[in-house]
Design a protein around this motif. Structure first.
Motif, short mmCIF file in Angstrom:
data_model
loop_
_atom_site.label_atom_id
_atom_site.label_comp_id
_atom_site.label_asym_id
_atom_site.label_seq_id
_atom_site.Cartn_x
_atom_site.Cartn_y
_atom_site.Cartn_z
N SER A 33 -54.78 -34.05 29.70
CA SER A 33 -53.50 -34.07 30.44
C SER A 33 -53.00 -33.67 31.27
O SER A 33 -51.69 -33.69 31.81
N MET A 34 -53.68 -33.04 32.26
CA MET A 34 -52.63 -32.45 33.60
C MET A 34 -52.89 -33.89 34.52
O MET A 34 -53.85 -34.79 33.67
N GLY A 35 -52.13 -34.05 35.26
CA GLY A 35 -52.36 -34.92 36.43
C GLY A 35 -52.52 -34.74 38.03
O GLY A 35 -53.83 -34.38 38.37
N GLY A 72 -56.55 -33.70 37.13
CA GLY A 72 -57.19 -33.13 36.11
C GLY A 72 -56.77 -31.17 36.48
O GLY A 72 -57.35 -30.90 37.73
N PHE A 73 -56.55 -30.17 35.72
CA PHE A 73 -56.64 -28.94 36.25
C PHE A 73 -57.60 -27.88 35.02
O PHE A 73 -58.05 -28.55 33.37
N HIS A 74 -57.40 -26.96 35.03
CA HIS A 74 -58.00 -25.84 34.19
C HIS A 74 -59.63 -26.58 33.99
O HIS A 74 -60.32 -25.93 32.87
N GLY A 75 -60.28 -27.18 34.99
CA GLY A 75 -61.68 -27.71 34.67
C GLY A 75 -62.91 -26.34 34.16
O GLY A 75 -63.92 -26.79 33.78
N THR A 104 -43.33 -22.27 31.05
CA THR A 104 -42.48 -22.37 32.11
C THR A 104 -42.48 -23.99 32.17
O THR A 104 -41.30 -24.26 33.28
N ARG A 105 -43.33 -24.49 32.22
CA ARG A 105 -43.16 -26.23 32.66
C ARG A 105 -43.03 -27.08 31.81
O ARG A 105 -43.73 -26.19 30.60
N SER A 106 -42.23 -27.82 32.06
CA SER A 106 -41.40 -29.31 31.13
C SER A 106 -43.34 -29.71 30.55
O SER A 106 -42.77 -30.42 28.88
N HIS A 130 -64.10 -17.71 44.72
CA HIS A 130 -62.26 -17.82 44.80
C HIS A 130 -61.98 -18.99 43.58
O HIS A 130 -62.72 -19.99 43.86
N ARG A 131 -61.22 -18.18 42.13
CA ARG A 131 -60.47 -19.29 41.84
C ARG A 131 -59.16 -20.38 42.65
O ARG A 131 -58.81 -20.53 43.66
N VAL A 132 -59.37 -21.84 43.58
CA VAL A 132 -58.46 -22.43 43.47
C VAL A 132 -58.96 -23.97 43.28
O VAL A 132 -59.19 -24.50 42.39
N VAL A 133 -57.16 -23.48 43.23
CA VAL A 133 -57.17 -25.02 41.94
C VAL A 133 -56.91 -26.23 41.81
O VAL A 133 -57.08 -27.23 41.03
N HIS A 134 -56.15 -26.56 43.53
CA HIS A 134 -56.28 -28.23 43.64
C HIS A 134 -57.57 -28.66 44.69
O HIS A 134 -57.42 -27.66 46.09
N LEU A 157 -47.24 -24.69 44.31
CA LEU A 157 -47.18 -23.13 43.29
C LEU A 157 -48.73 -22.06 43.69
O LEU A 157 -48.87 -21.31 43.48
N HIS A 158 -49.75 -23.21 43.64
CA HIS A 158 -51.46 -22.58 43.31
C HIS A 158 -52.02 -22.35 44.71
O HIS A 158 -52.85 -21.64 45.20
N ASN A 159 -52.09 -23.57 45.47
CA ASN A 159 -53.11 -23.61 46.15
C ASN A 159 -52.81 -22.63 47.27
O ASN A 159 -53.62 -21.98 48.07
N ASN A 175 -50.61 -19.82 29.62
CA ASN A 175 -49.48 -19.66 30.45
C ASN A 175 -49.63 -21.65 31.04
O ASN A 175 -48.64 -22.00 30.02
N GLY A 176 -50.00 -21.45 31.30
CA GLY A 176 -50.61 -23.32 31.51
C GLY A 176 -50.81 -23.89 30.34
O GLY A 176 -51.69 -23.03 30.09
N ALA A 177 -51.01 -24.80 29.91
CA ALA A 177 -51.43 -25.21 29.04
C ALA A 177 -52.13 -27.03 29.33
O ALA A 177 -51.61 -27.42 29.66
N PHE A 225 -63.46 -24.93 42.14
CA PHE A 225 -62.24 -25.72 42.24
C PHE A 225 -61.57 -26.14 40.54
O PHE A 225 -62.63 -26.65 39.42
N ASP A 226 -59.90 -25.88 40.49
CA ASP A 226 -59.88 -26.29 38.95
C ASP A 226 -60.18 -27.76 39.08
O ASP A 226 -60.11 -28.07 37.09
N THR A 227 -60.05 -28.74 39.35
CA THR A 227 -60.25 -29.67 39.55
C THR A 227 -61.46 -31.07 39.52
O THR A 227 -61.77 -32.35 38.81
N SER A 264 -50.47 -32.73 39.60
CA SER A 264 -50.01 -31.56 39.68
C SER A 264 -50.23 -31.02 37.82
O SER A 264 -50.53 -31.81 37.98
N PRO A 265 -50.13 -29.63 38.23
CA PRO A 265 -50.66 -29.02 36.72
C PRO A 265 -49.38 -28.92 35.95
O PRO A 265 -49.24 -28.16 34.79
N LEU A 266 -48.28 -29.46 36.34
CA LEU A 266 -47.01 -29.87 35.72
C LEU A 266 -46.99 -31.02 34.32
O LEU A 266 -46.15 -30.80 32.84
C1 LIG Z 1 -53.26 -25.05 37.02
C2 LIG Z 1 -52.76 -24.26 36.28
O1 LIG Z 1 -51.71 -24.33 35.48
O2 LIG Z 1 -52.67 -22.81 36.00
P1 LIG Z 1 -52.83 -21.56 35.26
O3 LIG Z 1 -52.79 -22.05 34.01
O4 LIG Z 1 -53.57 -20.46 35.59
O5 LIG Z 1 -51.23 -21.35 35.73
#
Ligand SMILES: CC(=O)OP(=O)(O)O
Ligand SMILES: Nc1ncnc2c1ncn2[C@@H]1O[C@H](COP(=O)(O)OP(=O)(O)O)[C@@H](O)[C@H]1O
Ligand SMILES: [Mg+2]
Length: 376
Positions: A201-203, A152-155, A214-216, A64-68, A96-98, A185-187, A121-123, A205-207
């Protein structure tokens, strides 16, 4: 041979893959979950739908991918009730993810009771961030109490493309300094030194960080106070604005980079500005991470945008020739795996990410050493 089901429950999508050894034998995708006209009303029903069609015989493990994973999970982890409870406790850090990830785990445990489940985990890849990179300069007691730090995410993706970049360069990862740019979509951007994440660059949270669909990404935090005090927005509305209605979507009305590129080519000024903001942010991180690393062997693009949008790759790295970073226009358009000239000091690479394959590998790694209930 090991048979692995991988579930990647995103905030509004569900991807699954089945691997037989290292062969990918089945895959599926449900998009726009919960949206009007989308593929399914919620993650549970999306999952039941896809699993009804998949061949789930003789699975050895579900990954399973788990983001946090917070600060505690630094590697792939076999799921039990305690692990589920820990992932639940992390929901406030990744609202939004977990929850979607937890739904995936719950449904899979119910449908496949005898099969071990592993959370990846992404982290986790960013557990190696040095304290100076992970620490925000806020009151240290408040930060400790509320677990405020850079995770950090997308690890999974950064780890995968860093390893593949090393292969591409024909050198062991230990000696390499890389910047990996996951543009989906996330970056997010990551500085990888000797195979370890040293900046990202993510902190919390993935914002944070890069401009996304869609994220700033990065903002002056005072923007939030201003939105509240002067704009009258309650905190949930601000959360929704910055996570779901900002980024490319906020600037243009389109969250899809393909649409932004088409409109920009047709002379649409909003799309042109969004493209410039998106690419400039990437360039700022490349410069910062080059400084953090002190030297650089390669910059690697991945994710839907990074793998496909030659215009983004060219613009994000334009003008960096003085730093040894050069994109060859012809190679960039052809989108081979190396898009810099052969003589350039820094290799610029395009490596398709495969988070599901990486999750499958890590799930098997986590299982080895664990008792195998299926006995196979
Ligand atoms: C952590 C994250 O931003 O994931 P995604 O790019 O799949 O939204
Ligand atoms: N050919 C293309 N040119 C430009 N952008 C593309 C192309 N194909 C996909 N994209 C962009 O990739 C993004 C989705 O990336 P992807 O990595 O698939 O997303 P996710 O993060 O959901 O896995 C979208 O913005 C989409 O517009
Ligand atoms: Mg993604």
């Amino acid at each position: 041979m090991t048979r692995v089901l991988v579930l990647n429950c995103g905030s509004s999508s569900l991807k699954y893959r089945i691997f037989d050894g290292d062969r990918s034998v089945d895959r599926g995708l449900v998009e726009r979950i919960g949206e009007p006209g989308g593929g399914a009303p919620d993650h549970s029903s999306a999952l039941r739908d896809v699993l009804a069609h998949a061949d789930l015989e003789s699975l050895d493990v579900v990954g399973h991918r788990v983001v946090h994973g917070g600060a505690d999970f630094t590697g792939p982890t076999v799921v039990d009730d305690e692990v589920v409870a820990a992932i639940e406790r992390l929901v406030p850090l990744a609202p939004l993810h977990n929850p979607a990830n937890l739904t995936g785990i719950a449904v899979a445990r119910r449908l496949l009771p005898g099969v071990p489940q592993v959370a990846v985990f992404d982290t986790a890849f960013h557990a190696t961030l040095p304290p100076a990179a992970a620490t925000y300069a806020v009151d240290i007691d408040v930060a400790r109490r509320l677990q405020i730090r850079r995770y950090g995410f997308h690890g999974t993706s950064h780890a995968y493309v860093a390893r593949h970049t090393a292969r591409l360069l024909g050198r062991p990862p230990e000696g390499l300094d890389l910047i990996t740019l996951h543009l989906g979509n996330g970056a997010s951007a990551c500085a990888v030194s000797g195979g370890r994440s040293v900046a990202t660059s993510m902190g919390l949270s993935p914002l944070a960080g890069l401009v996304m669909g869609t994220r700033s990404g990065d903002l002056d935090p005072a923007v939030l106070f201003h939105l509240h005090r002067v704009g009258g927005l309650p905190v949930d509305a601000i959360d929704d604005l910055l996570n779901h209605r900002s980024g490319l979507l906020g600037l243009t009305g389109d969250n899809d980079m393909r649409a932004v590129l088409r409109r920009r080519a047709a002379g649409d000024p909003a799309a042109g500005l969004a493209f410039d903001v998106y690419c400039r942010r990437i360039k700022e991180y490349v410069g910062a991470y080059l400084a953090v690393l002190g030297r650089l062997d390669a910059v690697t693009f991945t994710g839907g945008v990074g793998e496909n949008a030659a215009a983004v790759r060219a613009a994000a790295l334009a003008g960096l020739e003085g730093l040894g970073i050069v994109v060859d226009p012809e190679r960039n358009e052809r989108a081979g795996s190396v898009i810099s000239p052969p003589t350039a000091p820094v290799a610029v690479c395009v490596v398709p990410t495969d988070e599901e394959r990486e999750i499958a590998e890590q799930a098997q790694t986590a299982l080895s050493g664990q008792p195998n209930p299926s006995g196979s």
